[in-house]
Design a protein around this motif. Structure first.
Motif, short mmCIF file in Angstrom:
data_model
loop_
_atom_site.label_atom_id
_atom_site.label_comp_id
_atom_site.label_asym_id
_atom_site.label_seq_id
_atom_site.Cartn_x
_atom_site.Cartn_y
_atom_site.Cartn_z
N LYS A 184 59.14 4.68 74.12
CA LYS A 184 60.47 4.81 74.19
C LYS A 184 61.04 4.69 72.62
N GLY A 185 60.49 5.68 71.86
CA GLY A 185 61.03 5.80 70.43
C GLY A 185 60.11 4.88 69.59
N ARG A 186 59.37 4.03 69.97
CA ARG A 186 58.47 2.96 68.97
C ARG A 186 56.99 3.53 69.10
N LYS A 187 56.24 3.77 68.18
CA LYS A 187 55.07 4.00 68.01
C LYS A 187 54.17 2.56 68.39
N VAL A 188 53.05 2.98 68.91
CA VAL A 188 52.19 1.91 69.04
C VAL A 188 51.72 1.34 67.72
N GLY A 189 51.85 -0.38 67.64
CA GLY A 189 51.59 -0.76 66.25
C GLY A 189 52.97 -1.42 65.90
N ASN A 190 53.93 -0.87 66.56
CA ASN A 190 55.28 -1.32 66.08
C ASN A 190 56.02 -1.95 67.65
N ILE A 191 55.27 -2.42 68.44
CA ILE A 191 55.60 -2.97 69.63
C ILE A 191 54.98 -4.58 69.89
N GLY A 192 55.90 -5.29 70.41
CA GLY A 192 55.65 -6.78 70.36
C GLY A 192 55.75 -7.56 69.05
N ASP A 193 55.32 -9.00 69.25
CA ASP A 193 55.33 -9.88 67.99
C ASP A 193 54.30 -9.33 66.98
N VAL A 194 53.34 -9.14 67.78
CA VAL A 194 51.89 -8.72 67.05
C VAL A 194 51.23 -7.48 68.06
N ALA A 195 50.99 -6.51 67.08
CA ALA A 195 50.02 -5.44 67.83
C ALA A 195 48.67 -5.40 67.35
N THR A 196 47.67 -4.91 68.01
CA THR A 196 46.47 -4.80 67.46
C THR A 196 45.78 -3.28 67.82
N THR A 197 44.70 -2.98 67.14
CA THR A 197 44.14 -1.84 67.62
C THR A 197 42.49 -1.93 67.11
N SER A 198 41.95 -1.00 67.63
CA SER A 198 40.54 -0.96 67.17
C SER A 198 40.08 0.37 66.50
N PHE A 199 39.28 0.47 65.71
CA PHE A 199 38.70 1.79 64.98
C PHE A 199 37.25 1.89 65.43
N PHE A 200 36.64 1.29 66.57
CA PHE A 200 35.41 1.74 67.22
C PHE A 200 35.24 3.11 67.23
N PRO A 201 33.96 3.71 66.90
CA PRO A 201 33.92 5.07 66.84
C PRO A 201 34.28 5.96 67.84
N ALA A 202 34.51 5.64 69.37
CA ALA A 202 35.09 6.26 70.22
C ALA A 202 36.38 6.44 70.44
N LYS A 203 37.16 5.41 69.67
CA LYS A 203 38.63 5.51 69.93
C LYS A 203 39.29 6.55 69.29
N PRO A 204 40.49 6.87 69.88
CA PRO A 204 41.31 7.97 69.14
C PRO A 204 41.16 8.17 67.81
N LEU A 205 41.52 7.14 67.13
CA LEU A 205 41.32 6.88 65.59
C LEU A 205 39.95 6.01 65.52
N GLY A 206 38.99 6.44 65.14
CA GLY A 206 37.75 5.93 65.18
C GLY A 206 37.00 5.94 63.54
N CYS A 207 36.09 5.00 63.09
CA CYS A 207 35.57 5.00 62.06
C CYS A 207 34.19 5.32 62.30
N TYR A 208 33.20 4.89 61.58
CA TYR A 208 31.56 5.13 61.75
C TYR A 208 30.94 3.75 61.65
N GLY A 209 31.67 2.88 62.30
CA GLY A 209 31.06 1.57 62.48
C GLY A 209 32.18 0.73 63.22
N ASP A 210 32.46 -0.53 62.85
CA ASP A 210 33.41 -1.02 63.44
C ASP A 210 34.58 -1.51 62.58
N GLY A 211 35.89 -1.53 63.00
CA GLY A 211 36.93 -1.71 62.38
C GLY A 211 38.17 -1.95 63.21
#
Length: 388
Positions: A184-211
């Motif tokens: 509804k017009g807000r991107k994930v990361g800008n929802i809730g008191d706090v938002a979190t995400t993962s950069f595990f390699p298989a995630k949509p935005l992933g690194c080459y390790g953990d993050g």
């Protein structure tokens, strides 16, 4: 003269999540980014970490983006910043990965497991209300809610926030699978008191390790999370003003993520194209994912609900023989797992929807690099096997 035998044409092996093609596309940029870090030698909290955090915040519209070691630490830092502890009840979906409930136990609080909606796979607001009442009956203090944006789609935050407001609860939006999506017009990361995400390699935005990363618009909360991320340090690293953790993102992973973020919007478009093709092909024979009005999905997984009469194990085996990889997320809800079965549920007993989902869901190949021929193959072979 004998002619050499013609070698058979190599067929590209279909990947469940194709990271190899992505790497081939941006290999020169990745190599150059890693070389820059090796050259300057600031391997911990180097300049790429701060540059990446700034770009993350701009991408999703949050005031603060704070990188960390992984998505689990991101959730843990959020709970620590909220001073969650013994006697507190935190409401989490049972149909998700263990990390969401694990961090609640880390801080000594009690996870209360909530049922899911069958059409979106996300937290059921009606079950959430039951869970709050159940926690009160058990003498626990309702403290907060961790909805999970399962498979890439944000939970119904309007409904959840209304309940949070009624009971005075905070919301930590677990966007480990949904970064890049919107609600509804807000991107994930800008929802809730706090938002979190993962950069595990298989995630949509992933690194080459953990993050991972934590997002907030609260200046004071951001300052606390930054302190907690580095052992609770105060004005300098040897003045620790709170109990924290070692939760920093490596500079090399930040450098890699800067390059991946540049192509991320195009990958989201490609994921949506694959999901649209699957939806159109399977809508009459399978229960396809329902994206709620006003939301988009990052399509971390494309997950269908199989008909009751289908033998999922046999179907997966047949698809594997046909060269099509599939996965099941999740085989067993958390409230039925050994480590978590002693914690309360919303009903005080079974959670029927998520228990049913665990027996019938199936995830199909999806990424930013699934070719049209591969999509066609998945559609044709799965339709034939389902309709036999």
């Amino acid at each position: 003269m004998t002619l050499p035998l013609k070698q058979p044409e190599m067929i590209k092996q279909m990947q469940f999540i194709d990271l190899k093609t992505q790497l081939e596309l941006i290999r020169p940029q990745i190599d150059a980014a890693i070389k820059r870090v090796l050259d300057h030698g600031a391997f911990i909290m180097g300049p790429e970490v701060h540059a990446f955090e700034k770009q993350l915040a701009e991408f999703c519209g949050a005031k603060h983006a704070i990188s960390c070691a992984n998505g689990t630490d991101a959730l843990g830092l959020g709970l620590m910043a909220k001073n969650v502890g013994p006697g507190d009840a935190v409401f989490v979906p049972s149909f998700t990965f263990a990390a969401t409930a694990e961090v609640v136990s880390w801080v000594g609080a009690t996870p209360v497991f909530i049922d899911s909606l069958e059409d979106t796979y996300n937290m059921d607001p009606k079950s959430l209300e039951l869970g709050i009442k159940q926690a009160q009956k058990l003498g626990l203090k309702p403290a907060g809610i961790i909805p999970v944006d399962l498979f890439g789609q944000p939970a119904d935050y309007d409904a959840i926030q209304a309940i949070a407001d009624e009971y005075g609860l905070w919301v930590v939006a677990d966007g480990a699978q949904s970064f890049g999506a919107s609600y509804k017009g807000r991107k994930v990361g800008n929802i809730g008191d706090v938002a979190t995400t993962s950069f595990f390699p298989a995630k949509p935005l992933g690194c080459y390790g953990d993050g991972g990363a934590i997002f907030t618009n609260d200046d004071d909360l951001a300052a606390i999370i930054k302190s907690l991320r580095v052992h609770g340090q105060g004005s300098d690293k040897y003045d620790n003003v709170r109990i924290g953790m070692n939760g920093r993102l490596d500079t090399i992973q930040a450098a890699i993520l800067i390059e991946k973020l540049k192509i991320f919007p195009d990958e989201l478009i490609a994921r949506q194209k694959t999901a649209d093709a699957y939806n159109e092909a399977f809508k009459d024979i399978l229960k396809v994912p329902h994206v709620i009005d006003g939301a988009t999905s990052a399509w971390a997984q494309y997950t269908v609900l199989l008909p009751q009469h289908i033998d999922r194990s046999k179907l997966m085996s047949n698809l594997k023989e046909a060269g099509i990889p599939t996965m099941v997320y999740y085989v067993k809800p958390l409230h039925l797992q050994t480590a978590y079965k002693h914690y309360p549920t919303a009903t005080g007993a079974a959670l029927p929807v998520c228990e049913n989902l665990s027996e019938r869901v199936l995830s199909l190949p999806i990424s930013g690099y699934v070719g049209e021929d591969e999509v066609f193959t998945v559609i044709q072979k799965l339709k034939r096997m389902i309709q036999i």
